[in-house]
Design a protein around this motif. Structure first.
Motif: not given
Length: 389
Positions: A339-344
């Motif tokens: 999820v962190t990559e997707l938010v980024f």
């Protein structure tokens, strides 16, 4: 049909679909976010072939999704804070260095090759963003994996969490620089960040934890939501992305010891709305733009991401003295983008430093690396059992 009725119906359908898709993927041994992204792809294709949603309804849905993102990142920051102690940072510094430097270097080389096709705002912000995105580790997904495997309290779990905190803090700092460069933020507006940072320093003082102890549960929840929104509004007004302020406010609020856990307080509200954000992320993936060149670039991105993150993390762990198998477990955990990559990536797309084609390729990379984590850990555990037998 009135816009309010359309909005409420759309919310009911999207949230129910996101939960169903997430449940199906969880049953298959994968993180729920993969199901939510898949749900977004399905919804996006359906809306492209259908009449679509009214403009005001679409705008309101996006605003609710952004609120979910703000609350989610506040919770991520609050979860990161306990890992940022001097002892843990010292123990995890070398492994984290390998998991950060190698992806940044190889990501920079890859980005220079891709910049001719995918840098709408110029080469410099694109390369900075792509290099930082390669270094990201999904702290929330990592914490969940460690919890499910009962690894949170052993040395491997603590090292992985702290290393993820260090790499993600570096990546978010780089994102703040990219946002500043791209937005053309003037020097005098950046001065406004000084009182904001001082306020965060004050918030992180021990007295804040004691004050929080005296609040009832509902009041503490409202306080956390207000802090998340205030931090987001501040950085958005300065010219940086609102998500950066929410993340920093979460880090500050998560520092003092208190009987109220800020991350736990914010999680129910974030859990309600953040699936909507990931559904909307899936809608932005443009599968119609897939051609031979983009498919080749996507494959190159996945290979470089796995080699750089996994190889860099393994090298760092070995240099820190870890044996080969624990180092391999550490590398597998650090390769989780989630999820962190997707938010980024969503922030990069909204800033305009990447185009939709690069965004689609990077989303594919995030999904592949996240899906790899469980099977690889199972393989390493089976291999350990076989060797011990």
């Amino acid at each position: 049909m009135p816009d309010l009725a359309v909005l409420l119906a759309a919310l009911a359908v999207l949230l129910a679909m996101a939960r169903c898709f997430g449940w199906l993927f969880t049953r298959a041994g994968q993180p729920a976010v993969l199901g939510e992204i898949t749900c977004g792809l399905v919804v996006g294709l359906a809306l492209q072939t259908g009449p679509g949603l009214p403009g005001r309804v679409d705008t309101t849905l996006d605003a609710l999704a952004q609120l979910g993102l703000i609350l989610f990142l506040f919770g991520v920051g609050a979860r990161l804070a306990p890992s940022m102690t001097a002892a843990r940072i010292t123990a995890a510094f070398v492994p984290a260095l390998g998991a950060t430097v190698v992806p940044v270097v190889l990501g920079t080389v890859l980005a220079l090759w891709l910049a001719t096709r995918h840098a709408p705002a110029g080469v410099t912000p694109f390369v900075l963003f792509a290099a930082a995105a390669m270094a990201v580790t999904a702290f929330p997904v990592l914490a969940r994996i460690l919890s499910e495997r009962r690894m949170l309290d052993d040395d491997r779990g603590r090292c992985a969490l702290t290393a993820a905190a260090l790499t993600d803090a570096t990546a978010w700092a780089a994102l703040a620089v990219v946002a500043s460069i791209h937005s053309g933020t003037r020097d005098w507006t950046l001065v406004l960040a000084v009182p904001f940072l001082l306020g965060l320093f004050v918030l992180a003082r021990p007295w804040f934890g004691r004050t929080l102890d005296r609040l009832s549960g509902p009041t503490a929840v409202v306080t956390m939501v207000a802090l998340a929104c205030a931090g987001a509004a501040t950085t958005d007004a300065i010219g940086l992305h609102a998500a950066i302020g929410a993340f920093l406010a979460g880090v500050a609020a998560g520092r003092p010891a208190s009987r109220h856990d800020p991350a736990a307080l914010i999680t129910p509200a974030a859990s309600l709305l953040v699936p909507l954000y990931f559904v909307l992320i899936g809608r932005k993936v443009d599968l119609g733009g897939l051609d031979t060149a983009l498919m080749t670039e996507t494959l190159a991105i996945i290979v470089v991401a796995v080699v750089a993150k996994g190889g860099g993390a393994y090298l760092g762990a070995r240099l820190a003295g870890q044996p080969p198998r624990p180092a391999a477990v550490f590398a597998t955990l650090m390769n989780t983008r989630g999820v962190t990559e997707l938010v980024f990536l969503g922030i990069g797309l909204s800033l305009g430093v990447i185009d939709s084609a690069f965004y689609t390729a990077m989303v594919a990379m995030a999904l592949v690396t996240t899906a790899m984590t469980g099977p690889l850990l199972n393989h390493l555990e089976r291999d350990k059992v076989t060797r011990d037998a």
